[in-house]
Design an enzyme around this catalytic site. Sequence first.
Site, PDB file in Angstrom:
ATOM      1  N   CYS A   2      -2.142  -4.660 -10.869  1.00  0.00           N
ATOM      2  CA  CYS A   2      -2.331  -4.561 -12.307  1.00  0.00           C
ATOM      3  C   CYS A   2      -1.209  -3.707 -12.900  1.00  0.00           C
ATOM      4  O   CYS A   2      -0.880  -2.647 -12.391  1.00  0.00           O
ATOM      5  CB  CYS A   2      -3.662  -3.951 -12.723  1.00  0.00           C
ATOM      6  SG  CYS A   2      -5.074  -4.889 -12.166  1.00  0.00           S
ATOM      7  N   ARG A  27       3.190  -6.823 -10.636  1.00  0.00           N
ATOM      8  CA  ARG A  27       2.082  -6.013 -10.112  1.00  0.00           C
ATOM      9  C   ARG A  27       0.768  -6.794 -10.088  1.00  0.00           C
ATOM     10  O   ARG A  27      -0.211  -6.350  -9.488  1.00  0.00           O
ATOM     11  CB  ARG A  27       1.894  -4.765 -10.978  1.00  0.00           C
ATOM     12  CG  ARG A  27       3.097  -3.862 -11.003  1.00  0.00           C
ATOM     13  CD  ARG A  27       2.798  -2.664 -11.858  1.00  0.00           C
ATOM     14  NE  ARG A  27       1.792  -1.843 -11.237  1.00  0.00           N
ATOM     15  CZ  ARG A  27       2.035  -0.827 -10.432  1.00  0.00           C
ATOM     16  NH1 ARG A  27       3.281  -0.498 -10.171  1.00  0.00           N
ATOM     17  NH2 ARG A  27       1.069  -0.123  -9.902  1.00  0.00           N
ATOM     18  N   TRP A  74      -4.482  -8.201 -11.623  1.00  0.00           N
ATOM     19  CA  TRP A  74      -4.669  -8.715 -10.263  1.00  0.00           C
ATOM     20  C   TRP A  74      -6.153  -8.505  -9.991  1.00  0.00           C
ATOM     21  O   TRP A  74      -6.616  -7.377  -9.826  1.00  0.00           O
ATOM     22  CB  TRP A  74      -3.809  -7.919  -9.283  1.00  0.00           C
ATOM     23  CG  TRP A  74      -3.807  -8.459  -7.891  1.00  0.00           C
ATOM     24  CD1 TRP A  74      -2.990  -9.426  -7.390  1.00  0.00           C
ATOM     25  CD2 TRP A  74      -4.669  -8.067  -6.811  1.00  0.00           C
ATOM     26  NE1 TRP A  74      -3.292  -9.649  -6.066  1.00  0.00           N
ATOM     27  CE2 TRP A  74      -4.314  -8.834  -5.680  1.00  0.00           C
ATOM     28  CE3 TRP A  74      -5.707  -7.145  -6.682  1.00  0.00           C
ATOM     29  CZ2 TRP A  74      -4.945  -8.714  -4.447  1.00  0.00           C
ATOM     30  CZ3 TRP A  74      -6.344  -7.021  -5.451  1.00  0.00           C
ATOM     31  CH2 TRP A  74      -5.955  -7.800  -4.352  1.00  0.00           C
ATOM     32  N   ASN A 100      -6.135   0.025 -14.268  1.00  0.00           N
ATOM     33  CA  ASN A 100      -5.586  -0.373 -12.975  1.00  0.00           C
ATOM     34  C   ASN A 100      -6.300   0.466 -11.927  1.00  0.00           C
ATOM     35  O   ASN A 100      -6.192   1.689 -11.949  1.00  0.00           O
ATOM     36  CB  ASN A 100      -4.074  -0.091 -12.957  1.00  0.00           C
ATOM     37  CG  ASN A 100      -3.469  -0.242 -11.573  1.00  0.00           C
ATOM     38  OD1 ASN A 100      -4.002  -0.968 -10.734  1.00  0.00           O
ATOM     39  ND2 ASN A 100      -2.356   0.438 -11.327  1.00  0.00           N
ATOM     40  N   GLY A 101      -7.061  -0.169 -11.048  1.00  0.00           N
ATOM     41  CA  GLY A 101      -7.805   0.573 -10.035  1.00  0.00           C
ATOM     42  C   GLY A 101      -9.180  -0.043  -9.855  1.00  0.00           C
ATOM     43  O   GLY A 101      -9.424  -1.177 -10.277  1.00  0.00           O
ATOM     44  N   GLU A 490       8.481  -9.851  10.864  1.00  0.00           N
ATOM     45  CA  GLU A 490       8.898  -9.829   9.461  1.00  0.00           C
ATOM     46  C   GLU A 490       9.262 -11.241   8.986  1.00  0.00           C
ATOM     47  O   GLU A 490       8.922 -11.637   7.869  1.00  0.00           O
ATOM     48  CB  GLU A 490      10.071  -8.845   9.302  1.00  0.00           C
ATOM     49  CG  GLU A 490      10.704  -8.788   7.921  1.00  0.00           C
ATOM     50  CD  GLU A 490       9.767  -8.347   6.808  1.00  0.00           C
ATOM     51  OE1 GLU A 490       8.616  -7.961   7.085  1.00  0.00           O
ATOM     52  OE2 GLU A 490      10.189  -8.424   5.645  1.00  0.00           O
ATOM     53  N   LYS A 494       7.470 -13.078   5.910  1.00  0.00           N
ATOM     54  CA  LYS A 494       8.226 -13.557   4.746  1.00  0.00           C
ATOM     55  C   LYS A 494       7.904 -15.024   4.491  1.00  0.00           C
ATOM     56  O   LYS A 494       7.647 -15.433   3.370  1.00  0.00           O
ATOM     57  CB  LYS A 494       9.741 -13.437   4.955  1.00  0.00           C
ATOM     58  CG  LYS A 494      10.405 -12.107   4.805  1.00  0.00           C
ATOM     59  CD  LYS A 494      10.365 -11.482   3.451  1.00  0.00           C
ATOM     60  CE  LYS A 494       9.108 -10.697   3.246  1.00  0.00           C
ATOM     61  NZ  LYS A 494       9.167  -9.266   3.364  1.00  0.00           N
ATOM     62  N   GLU A 497       4.159 -15.584   3.253  1.00  0.00           N
ATOM     63  CA  GLU A 497       3.753 -15.065   1.940  1.00  0.00           C
ATOM     64  C   GLU A 497       4.367 -15.828   0.778  1.00  0.00           C
ATOM     65  O   GLU A 497       3.755 -15.931  -0.277  1.00  0.00           O
ATOM     66  CB  GLU A 497       3.980 -13.556   1.817  1.00  0.00           C
ATOM     67  CG  GLU A 497       5.418 -13.120   1.788  1.00  0.00           C
ATOM     68  CD  GLU A 497       5.569 -11.607   1.712  1.00  0.00           C
ATOM     69  OE1 GLU A 497       4.695 -10.927   1.167  1.00  0.00           O
ATOM     70  OE2 GLU A 497       6.577 -11.098   2.202  1.00  0.00           O
ATOM     71  N   HIS A 513       1.533 -16.466  27.296  1.00  0.00           N
ATOM     72  CA  HIS A 513       0.153 -15.974  27.436  1.00  0.00           C
ATOM     73  C   HIS A 513      -0.766 -16.531  26.347  1.00  0.00           C
ATOM     74  O   HIS A 513      -1.811 -15.952  26.071  1.00  0.00           O
ATOM     75  CB  HIS A 513       0.136 -14.447  27.408  1.00  0.00           C
ATOM     76  CG  HIS A 513       0.921 -13.836  28.534  1.00  0.00           C
ATOM     77  ND1 HIS A 513       0.524 -13.919  29.848  1.00  0.00           N
ATOM     78  CD2 HIS A 513       2.117 -13.187  28.544  1.00  0.00           C
ATOM     79  CE1 HIS A 513       1.421 -13.328  30.626  1.00  0.00           C
ATOM     80  NE2 HIS A 513       2.402 -12.888  29.847  1.00  0.00           N
ATOM     81  N   LYS A 612       2.832  -6.809  -6.005  1.00  0.00           N
ATOM     82  CA  LYS A 612       3.910  -6.009  -5.408  1.00  0.00           C
ATOM     83  C   LYS A 612       3.409  -4.684  -4.859  1.00  0.00           C
ATOM     84  O   LYS A 612       3.819  -4.248  -3.800  1.00  0.00           O
ATOM     85  CB  LYS A 612       4.980  -5.768  -6.476  1.00  0.00           C
ATOM     86  CG  LYS A 612       6.176  -4.971  -5.996  1.00  0.00           C
ATOM     87  CD  LYS A 612       7.137  -5.840  -5.245  1.00  0.00           C
ATOM     88  CE  LYS A 612       8.290  -5.069  -4.648  1.00  0.00           C
ATOM     89  NZ  LYS A 612       8.778  -5.724  -3.432  1.00  0.00           N
TER      90      LYS A 612
HETATM   91  C1  F6R Z   1       5.729  -8.050   2.043  1.00  0.00           C
HETATM   92  C2  F6R Z   1       5.496  -6.828   1.309  1.00  0.00           C
HETATM   93  C3  F6R Z   1       4.296  -6.024   1.646  1.00  0.00           C
HETATM   94  C4  F6R Z   1       4.607  -4.526   1.469  1.00  0.00           C
HETATM   95  C5  F6R Z   1       3.325  -3.697   1.652  1.00  0.00           C
HETATM   96  C6  F6R Z   1       3.630  -2.213   1.550  1.00  0.00           C
HETATM   97  O1  F6R Z   1       6.910  -8.667   1.640  1.00  0.00           O
HETATM   98  O2  F6R Z   1       6.251  -6.485   0.430  1.00  0.00           O
HETATM   99  O3  F6R Z   1       3.825  -6.289   2.928  1.00  0.00           O
HETATM  100  O4  F6R Z   1       5.571  -4.164   2.398  1.00  0.00           O
HETATM  101  O5  F6R Z   1       2.395  -4.053   0.683  1.00  0.00           O
HETATM  102  O6  F6R Z   1       4.209  -1.904   0.316  1.00  0.00           O
HETATM  103  P1  F6R Z   1       4.976  -0.566   0.096  1.00  0.00           P
HETATM  104  O7  F6R Z   1       6.215  -0.595   0.913  1.00  0.00           O
HETATM  105  O8  F6R Z   1       5.271  -0.517  -1.375  1.00  0.00           O
HETATM  106  O9  F6R Z   1       4.064   0.532   0.544  1.00  0.00           O
END
Ligand code: F6R
Length: 617
Positions: A2, A27, A74, A100-101, A490, A494, A497, A513, A612
């Site tokens: 949010c 956000r 969100w 937000n929360g 990773e 990527k 997501e 395994h 984000k």
């Molecule tokens: C994936 C991604 C998330 C963040 C995670 C932690 O691309 O961005 O997995 O890495 O939500 O976020 P931060 O680094 O802001 O604590």
Amino acid sequence: MCGIIGYVGKQRAVNILLEGLKRVEYRGYDSSGIAVLEKGQLAVVKKTGRVEALAKIAAPRKFRATTGIGHTRWATHGGVTDANAHPHLSSDGKFALIHNGVIENYVGMKRFLIEKGFTFQSETDTEALVNLIAYHFQKEPANGDRSRFLESVRKALLHVEGTYGIAVLCTDFPSEIVAARKGSPLILGVGDGEHIVASDVSALISRTQNVVYLNDGEVVHITEKGFSLSTIQDQEEVAPKFDRVSWKIEDAELGAFAHFMEKEIFEQPVALENTMRGRFSDDGSTAKFGGLNLTAGDLRQIDRLVFCACGTAWHSCLVAEQLIERYARIPVEVEYASEFRYRNAPLDKNTLVFVVTQSGETLDTLEALREAKRKGYKVMAVVNVVGSTIAREADGGIYQHAGPEVGVASTKAFTSQLIVGAMLALYLGRLRDMSYTDGVEYVKALKHIPELIKQALAQAPHIKAIAKRYAHHRDFLFLGRQSMFPIALEGALKLKEISYIHAEGYPAAEMKHGPIALISPECPTVFFAPAGEMYPKLLSSIQEIKARNGKVIVITTTGSEIPDGLADERIDLPACHDAVLPLVATIPVQLLSYYIAAELGRDVDKPRNLAKSVTVE
Ligand code: F6R
């Protein structure tokens, strides 16, 4: 999660709110809304979908109001509907609130308010709070006291269990906003004759670079004349601490790129240069970090490191673990912050805890930090967003200086975290057994990173062509060994997501395994096979995939020989020092995921269900 923004000034609030909402849309982007005080009445416009959809219906209303609040959601409590979108109004129509929360005790609050005659239009937790504010306002003496608005908000907040960053409007105080925070970020921007509160610097940076970061438990009362800051609990006045945001609005503009993710991938040579700037010793044999607040003597006492993080940041810790154990010989444990905070891990007195986070606001990471501090441990933070909650609550730390990251999928912040991890390994190694000569060689390798990243990025057209050929697959495996294993994780994250393709990362030798059952022509494998002592073993694993008719995209080192028929596709990495290999190897998987998602027409910067900065549990 949010995004929130509030404006008090002389300009038309709606334009500023909509522009700010577009900037914090990453956000949360289920729905959005604004409320303004127009001729003494609250006017609310809200809509499911993106801020663009809101702008289409809000702009034609030509509101003249110079005070207002806006929210991009969100969803947590209640589905994605217009009714559940913020702002929410109190049932007497006096208050509008954005939040937000999560309000954990909203059920009891709502029951109480219904008994008192308040009515509800949404399924949200937030509507309980706005009605509770109205309830306290009705109870406050109506003697024209200017603090009545502030006091009602404060009293209501004393009953809230959970987290909040809120901003509130009241019809009786037309040019005022009361905003407060606990567990969710809130920043006050102080501009020329105007004040803006927001959950994120990017929402206000086009108006001012002068900011005050609110601390948890603080409330700000903004009026036409200025603002006052105080504590929610004890009503104690707080002297504001002014900061200046170091980046400008252009840094968060898309420019010629199609998506922020693409821009941020290509920005990495510069971002990583910035992470390293000024952080090498004059003799060129080690790193230095001004913000650690620990002496060399303190660091020599450390016999164990614990890293806590989430998601992509957690992957960066897995790389740091390998480098620190290898070059500094200090045992490292990597914890999911969300698990660490509840599992009461035993730490001993010579343990140093690191939390790693791009946003500095991830709630699980913040709570892991608080839990470690509560137990008396020093907690260092590796953070990208300056002034974020984690940056301020940590005992010391390292700023990444990677610049604003807008794309929801983390790219440049990840590689910047890898650099910090590599530099920490060097620094701690040089405080122990690493020789001067090895240190000098390591520093040279780090300084070469921007150039290596440029070489890796030059393969973008080749990787784009591969992406086109493979975009129709529904499952992928990512395999790698040693420091390539976290990069396999990773790469898989990527891809899933942003493209919604199922992908799994595994240590390559683990394939036999279990995951080997997935191998088929329909499930391609991205296989990290850099040159080195493991190379023959890696080739054997690739043979096992080929024997089962799996397709393999091999990421290897320029010049390495791959027997005929093993690689369906080949992506070359420039040869480099082991400590920088994970960084360089990340680039092809970032590009591959990006181009696959773009090929599938996905909303790359705002993938479904994600946000984000995850500020809820
Ligand atoms: C994936 C991604 C998330 C963040 C995670 C932690 O691309 O961005 O997995 O890495 O939500 O976020 P931060 O680094 O802001 O604590």
